[in-house]
Write a protein that holds these residues in place. Structure first.
Motif, mmCIF file in Angstrom:
data_model
loop_
_atom_site.group_PDB
_atom_site.id
_atom_site.type_symbol
_atom_site.label_atom_id
_atom_site.label_comp_id
_atom_site.label_asym_id
_atom_site.label_seq_id
_atom_site.Cartn_x
_atom_site.Cartn_y
_atom_site.Cartn_z
ATOM 1 N N GLU A 63 0.826 -1.215 0.000
ATOM 2 C CA GLU A 63 0.000 0.000 0.000
ATOM 3 C C GLU A 63 0.859 1.263 0.000
ATOM 4 O O GLU A 63 0.554 2.231 -0.698
ATOM 5 N N SER A 64 1.946 1.252 0.761
ATOM 6 C CA SER A 64 2.798 2.440 0.833
ATOM 7 C C SER A 64 3.693 2.586 -0.402
ATOM 8 O O SER A 64 4.428 3.562 -0.524
ATOM 9 N N ASN A 65 3.603 1.643 -1.332
ATOM 10 C CA ASN A 65 4.379 1.702 -2.567
ATOM 11 C C ASN A 65 3.456 1.722 -3.792
ATOM 12 O O ASN A 65 3.729 1.091 -4.804
ATOM 13 N N GLY A 66 2.350 2.431 -3.668
ATOM 14 C CA GLY A 66 1.441 2.612 -4.797
ATOM 15 C C GLY A 66 0.762 1.344 -5.279
ATOM 16 O O GLY A 66 0.431 1.223 -6.450
ATOM 17 N N GLY A 67 0.575 0.361 -4.375
ATOM 18 C CA GLY A 67 -0.119 -0.865 -4.729
ATOM 19 C C GLY A 67 0.774 -1.945 -5.321
ATOM 20 O O GLY A 67 0.290 -2.997 -5.729
ATOM 21 N N VAL A 68 2.078 -1.689 -5.363
ATOM 22 C CA VAL A 68 3.036 -2.662 -5.912
ATOM 23 C C VAL A 68 3.975 -3.091 -4.787
ATOM 24 O O VAL A 68 4.591 -2.249 -4.128
ATOM 25 N N PRO A 70 7.203 -3.912 -3.119
ATOM 26 C CA PRO A 70 8.567 -3.504 -3.484
ATOM 27 C C PRO A 70 9.623 -4.593 -3.223
ATOM 28 O O PRO A 70 10.457 -4.477 -2.323
ATOM 29 N N TYR A 71 9.586 -5.644 -4.030
ATOM 30 C CA TYR A 71 10.487 -6.788 -3.828
ATOM 31 C C TYR A 71 11.940 -6.375 -3.624
ATOM 32 O O TYR A 71 12.582 -6.789 -2.668
ATOM 33 N N GLU A 72 12.486 -5.611 -4.570
ATOM 34 C CA GLU A 72 13.909 -5.271 -4.493
ATOM 35 C C GLU A 72 14.242 -4.491 -3.236
ATOM 36 O O GLU A 72 15.248 -4.778 -2.577
ATOM 37 N N ALA A 73 13.441 -3.518 -2.889
ATOM 38 C CA ALA A 73 13.707 -2.719 -1.687
ATOM 39 C C ALA A 73 13.633 -3.582 -0.433
ATOM 40 O O ALA A 73 14.452 -3.431 0.483
ATOM 41 N N ILE A 78 16.390 -6.472 4.013
ATOM 42 C CA ILE A 78 16.608 -7.698 4.797
ATOM 43 C C ILE A 78 18.049 -8.175 4.653
ATOM 44 O O ILE A 78 18.716 -8.469 5.641
ATOM 45 N N TYR A 79 18.521 -8.241 3.426
ATOM 46 C CA TYR A 79 19.853 -8.778 3.177
ATOM 47 C C TYR A 79 20.925 -7.871 3.763
ATOM 48 O O TYR A 79 21.889 -8.321 4.358
ATOM 49 N N GLY A 80 20.753 -6.569 3.605
ATOM 50 C CA GLY A 80 21.733 -5.617 4.110
ATOM 51 C C GLY A 80 22.911 -5.481 3.168
ATOM 52 O O GLY A 80 22.942 -6.045 2.079
ATOM 53 N N TYR A 81 23.837 -4.719 3.587
ATOM 54 C CA TYR A 81 25.071 -4.529 2.836
ATOM 55 C C TYR A 81 26.158 -5.209 3.636
ATOM 56 O O TYR A 81 26.501 -4.752 4.720
ATOM 57 N N PRO A 82 26.680 -6.335 3.156
ATOM 58 C CA PRO A 82 27.671 -7.087 3.932
ATOM 59 C C PRO A 82 28.780 -6.192 4.492
ATOM 60 O O PRO A 82 29.349 -5.372 3.794
ATOM 61 N N GLY A 83 29.003 -6.360 5.781
ATOM 62 C CA GLY A 83 30.040 -5.585 6.443
ATOM 63 C C GLY A 83 29.585 -4.252 6.991
ATOM 64 O O GLY A 83 30.318 -3.564 7.670
ATOM 65 N N ARG A 84 28.337 -3.856 6.718
ATOM 66 C CA ARG A 84 27.827 -2.569 7.179
ATOM 67 C C ARG A 84 26.435 -2.758 7.744
ATOM 68 O O ARG A 84 25.572 -3.332 7.096
ATOM 69 N N TYR A 85 26.194 -2.283 8.937
ATOM 70 C CA TYR A 85 24.875 -2.411 9.544
ATOM 71 C C TYR A 85 23.945 -1.310 9.050
ATOM 72 O O TYR A 85 24.386 -0.241 8.645
ATOM 73 N N HIS A 86 22.651 -1.590 9.111
ATOM 74 C CA HIS A 86 21.632 -0.600 8.748
ATOM 75 C C HIS A 86 21.704 0.580 9.704
ATOM 76 O O HIS A 86 22.266 0.495 10.788
ATOM 77 N N GLN A 87 21.098 1.660 9.321
ATOM 78 C CA GLN A 87 21.052 2.839 10.182
ATOM 79 C C GLN A 87 20.198 2.599 11.419
ATOM 80 O O GLN A 87 20.399 3.215 12.442
ATOM 81 N N GLY A 88 19.230 1.725 11.334
ATOM 82 C CA GLY A 88 18.343 1.459 12.459
ATOM 83 C C GLY A 88 18.795 0.253 13.258
ATOM 84 O O GLY A 88 19.966 -0.114 13.264
ATOM 85 N N TRP A 104 16.606 -15.104 -9.544
ATOM 86 C CA TRP A 104 15.444 -14.263 -9.282
ATOM 87 C C TRP A 104 15.425 -13.205 -10.379
ATOM 88 O O TRP A 104 16.466 -12.634 -10.722
ATOM 89 N N VAL A 105 14.253 -12.958 -10.951
ATOM 90 C CA VAL A 105 14.135 -11.974 -12.008
ATOM 91 C C VAL A 105 13.592 -10.685 -11.413
ATOM 92 O O VAL A 105 12.491 -10.650 -10.863
ATOM 93 N N SER A 106 14.382 -9.624 -11.513
ATOM 94 C CA SER A 106 13.994 -8.321 -10.974
ATOM 95 C C SER A 106 12.881 -7.716 -11.819
ATOM 96 O O SER A 106 12.649 -8.152 -12.950
ATOM 97 N N PRO A 107 12.190 -6.704 -11.292
ATOM 98 C CA PRO A 107 11.141 -6.047 -12.082
ATOM 99 C C PRO A 107 11.645 -5.486 -13.411
ATOM 100 O O PRO A 107 10.897 -5.380 -14.368
ATOM 101 N N SER A 108 12.953 -5.161 -13.476
ATOM 102 C CA SER A 108 13.512 -4.641 -14.734
ATOM 103 C C SER A 108 13.874 -5.756 -15.702
ATOM 104 O O SER A 108 14.315 -5.490 -16.819
#
Length: 130
Positions: A63-68, A70-73, A78-88, A104-108
């Motif tokens: 709902e917060s992504n216009g009804g789509v 957001p798989y990639e986001a 969830i996966y994160g950036y290896p070696g770096r923690y999230h801001q939260g 996995w096939v991205s939306p693009s």
């Protein structure tokens, strides 16, 4: 910035599913996410009140992504950036979810080799959408 170790998170979750095992997205969610995000993803898990910031409501991602959904986001968060923690407070789960890779096939339309466990978990999160 607060860091939560994966061992602490697994201990708090009360179980430790192994991504290489044939495990569903729901089992992964129950093992790693329920304590903070709650059974239905509303951000109302038993540990949520103890955290210094509000836990995300995962049931409203579409709902917060216009009804789509957001798989990639979601996968990136969830996966994160290896070696770096999230801001939260949410830790990066990449090291925990490593294991069998699938395409996995991205939306693009790009084909991306992705941990099967990550895809299954995100598929389950899509199921939680209101």
């Amino acid at each position: 910035m607060v860091r939560i170790s994966m061992a602490l998170l697994a201990l708090a979750a009360g179980c430790n599913p192994q991504p290489d095992d044939p495990v569903s997205g729901r089992a992964l969610y129950d093992g790693y996410c329920v304590k903070c995000h709650g059974e239905r993803g509303l951000g109302d898990g038993p540990m949520a009140a103890e955290l210094p910031i509000a836990v995300a409501d995962l049931s409203m991602l579409r709902e917060s992504n216009g009804g789509v959904f957001p798989y990639e986001a979601v996968m990136t968060q969830i996966y994160g950036y290896p070696g770096r923690y999230h801001q939260g407070l949410m830790p990066e789960f990449g090291p925990v979810l490593e294991g069998q890779q699938i395409d996995w096939v991205s939306p693009s339309g790009q084909v991306v080799s992705t941990p099967r466990a990550l895809v299954e978990l995100v598929d389950y999160l899509e199921h939680l959408q209101q």
